[in-house]
Design an enzyme around this catalytic site. Sequence first.
Site, short mmCIF file in Angstrom:
data_model
loop_
_atom_site.label_atom_id
_atom_site.label_comp_id
_atom_site.label_asym_id
_atom_site.label_seq_id
_atom_site.Cartn_x
_atom_site.Cartn_y
_atom_site.Cartn_z
N THR A 1 -33.20 16.70 54.23
CA THR A 1 -34.22 16.45 53.20
C THR A 1 -35.40 17.40 53.35
O THR A 1 -35.90 17.96 52.36
CB THR A 1 -34.78 15.02 53.29
OG1 THR A 1 -33.70 14.09 53.36
CG2 THR A 1 -35.64 14.68 52.09
N GLU B 1 -32.02 11.32 46.99
CA GLU B 1 -31.39 11.35 48.31
C GLU B 1 -29.86 11.43 48.19
O GLU B 1 -29.25 10.61 47.50
CB GLU B 1 -31.82 10.12 49.13
CG GLU B 1 -31.15 9.99 50.49
CD GLU B 1 -31.43 11.16 51.41
OE1 GLU B 1 -32.58 11.59 51.51
OE2 GLU B 1 -30.47 11.65 52.06
N HIS C 1 -28.68 6.84 51.31
CA HIS C 1 -28.62 7.61 52.55
C HIS C 1 -27.48 7.08 53.41
O HIS C 1 -27.23 5.88 53.43
CB HIS C 1 -29.95 7.48 53.31
CG HIS C 1 -30.10 8.48 54.42
ND1 HIS C 1 -29.40 8.38 55.60
CD2 HIS C 1 -30.86 9.59 54.52
CE1 HIS C 1 -29.73 9.40 56.37
NE2 HIS C 1 -30.60 10.15 55.75
N ASP D 1 -31.06 16.38 47.17
CA ASP D 1 -31.53 17.16 48.32
C ASP D 1 -30.43 17.87 49.09
O ASP D 1 -30.60 18.98 49.55
CB ASP D 1 -32.43 16.31 49.24
CG ASP D 1 -31.76 15.06 49.80
OD1 ASP D 1 -30.64 14.73 49.36
OD2 ASP D 1 -32.37 14.42 50.68
N HIS D 2 -29.27 17.21 49.24
CA HIS D 2 -28.17 17.80 50.02
C HIS D 2 -26.95 16.93 49.81
O HIS D 2 -27.04 15.87 49.20
CB HIS D 2 -28.53 17.87 51.51
CG HIS D 2 -29.09 16.59 52.04
ND1 HIS D 2 -28.30 15.49 52.32
CD2 HIS D 2 -30.37 16.20 52.27
CE1 HIS D 2 -29.06 14.50 52.72
NE2 HIS D 2 -30.33 14.89 52.69
C1 GP9 Z 1 -36.21 10.52 56.01
C2 GP9 Z 1 -35.46 10.85 54.79
C3 GP9 Z 1 -34.00 11.11 55.08
O1 GP9 Z 1 -37.56 10.37 55.84
O2 GP9 Z 1 -36.06 11.90 54.13
O3 GP9 Z 1 -33.82 12.26 55.78
P1 GP9 Z 1 -32.41 13.03 55.87
O4 GP9 Z 1 -31.65 12.42 56.99
O5 GP9 Z 1 -31.71 12.87 54.57
O6 GP9 Z 1 -32.79 14.44 56.12
MN MN Z 2 -31.88 13.47 52.58
#
Ligand code: GP9
Ligand code: MN
Length: 629
Positions: free
Chosen positions: A298, A254, A413, A472-473
């Site tokens: 994500t 994440e 996150h 992921d980003h």
């Molecule tokens: C939520 C998690 C976070 O289930 O995958 O999402 P994001 O805000 O990073 O897209």
């Molecule tokens: Mn994410």
Amino acid sequence: MVNKKWPKHTILAIAIITTWLKTYIVYQIGFSITIDNVRQEAILFLSPLSLLLFLYGLSLFFQKQKNKNQYLLVMALVTSIILYGNVAFYRFFSDFITLPVLFQTDNFGDLGSSAAASVYTTDILYFSDFILLLTAVKLLQIKEENKESRKRHRKAYFVLSGAILFLNLGLAEAERPQLLTRSFDREMLVKNLGMYNYHLYDIYVQSKSQAQRAFADGSELTDVHSYVRANQVEPSEEMLGIAEGKNLIVVTLESMQTFTLNQEMNGQTITPFLNSLTEDEDTVYFPNFYHQTGLGKTSDSEFLLENSLYPLSGGAVFFTHGGNTYNSMAEKLGNQGYATNVQHANNKSFWNRDMMYESLGIDEFLDIQSYNVEEGQAVNWGMKDIPFFEQSVAHMAEMPQPFYSRLITLTNHHPFTLDEEDQLINEFDSNSGTLNRFFQTTRYLDEAVKELFDDLKEQGLYENSIIVMYGDHYGISENHNDAMAQYLGKEITPYESAQLQRVPFFVHIPGSGQGHVNDKISGQVDLRPTILNLMGVESDTDMQFGSDLFSEEHEEFTIFRDGRYVTDDYVFAGNTCYENGTGAEISQEYCAPFSERALAELNYSERVINGDLLRFYDEETGHLLDTEQ
Ligand code: GP9
Ligand code: MN
């Protein structure tokens, strides 16, 4: 009571107030909606009102009290049925109804029997507003309306109901920025917009994508197909099938960004374990790997990984096209005898994952319900990564092998908060609390990954698995450029900003001795072909836009979802062409041919998704199917 005449809008007022209050009470008892603060509670309370005012208010256009009453009774019944339908659905699926589930006929088997079993006589209370209204209509005598004042009042009434709608949307936007454009989660939509507005919004989103689908046919696939075939590469002989038959574990890191790797922050190492992997004999590390996600964050990265298609320019494809035909990596591995699943300690409707994973052919989704979150094991968005990994590996120990299991982490996150005992390094000292804390949560994620490796070894799963990890980003948006400039010691130009879109990518194959640093320019669209080749699963007739990163022929040209791109020579960002490496601005002429291709590629991918074109494609043979099918 019978002789008394009640004010002329009494019935309307009763209808609105009873349905409003009933809806709010049902939110509390019929669903488990999480509320974190008073503002969220206030929005939840307010949310049913705007639509009720409007919908019930239409009764003001009827002249006769009798017609008004009939209209209000019908509407009270309709809203009750919608709300109760959701309650009954929720009892079994822990989710709100979305249009596609009503049309997915294979759901109906389950739905019918579970719905019947989930109806109780006390459920009549879900219709209490209707019953009260009916009683009021029968018992109360209402004064006649005076024509003159009617129009004036009506206008004021609708202005008020519009104002309440905007107040609601404004509060929701403050609570959840980009709620509508990103449409994260059905629960979030319901609690911010209210159940009734949520359904209107859902109908709008779903019909828009259905309309595009209806007008599409297989012939649109011809030029996409030629494009994809023309850009296809030969896999590397050395790596092809190197992990055949092994378990595949894919970890989504994440918000992790490459700028934290092999770097220090005020003398503290940020990612000690991942740093060691960049020099490990069994690990391939890709320092020039970019994320290509858009609004779906994500979920967009998952989409890229599973399909090697680009996500959409507007909205999250997991939401807008969750019912399409895909030919996902999970499905392909499933066909090879793999048990496939995703493990993620969040509610399953987030990003519409529960629906989308069915379309992606993922056998099982282990969501928050599969985890036991003990005291002190949750922070920020939910379960901490360390216990999450521990329980996920315990799940793996029970899975039939070989398996393909995806683990989606959560602790690193935004807003990057941690309990004190998990803060392994100090905060940074910029004016951005977000960036300051980001280093700490990144450090925590690094620690969690280290423990994951230990857990896998302990459970005896390590040797026979391959572990793929990707960021992921970005975690730090451009809003924090000043703070980033302080950390990096340089100004954040559009060129630098593009470089900051790098996320880590690791392929760890225990015992392979294949470890090296692969510095090719690459992106998430390349994950699927790269992994499938390692697993020895053919994908050369698939409709995929990425290419195998171990292939000699992989072209160094990575396109971001917003149209920026990076090649080995150039970076195109902020409408400017830069030389890659020096960051010097150069003539647009250098970038022009790539700009055109970037646009074409994104359009091709978008067309495949909007038209649901993979339903016209046979990936086994690489042929277009008869359009009639
Ligand atoms: C939520 C998690 C976070 O289930 O995958 O999402 P994001 O805000 O990073 O897209
Ligand atoms: Mn994410």
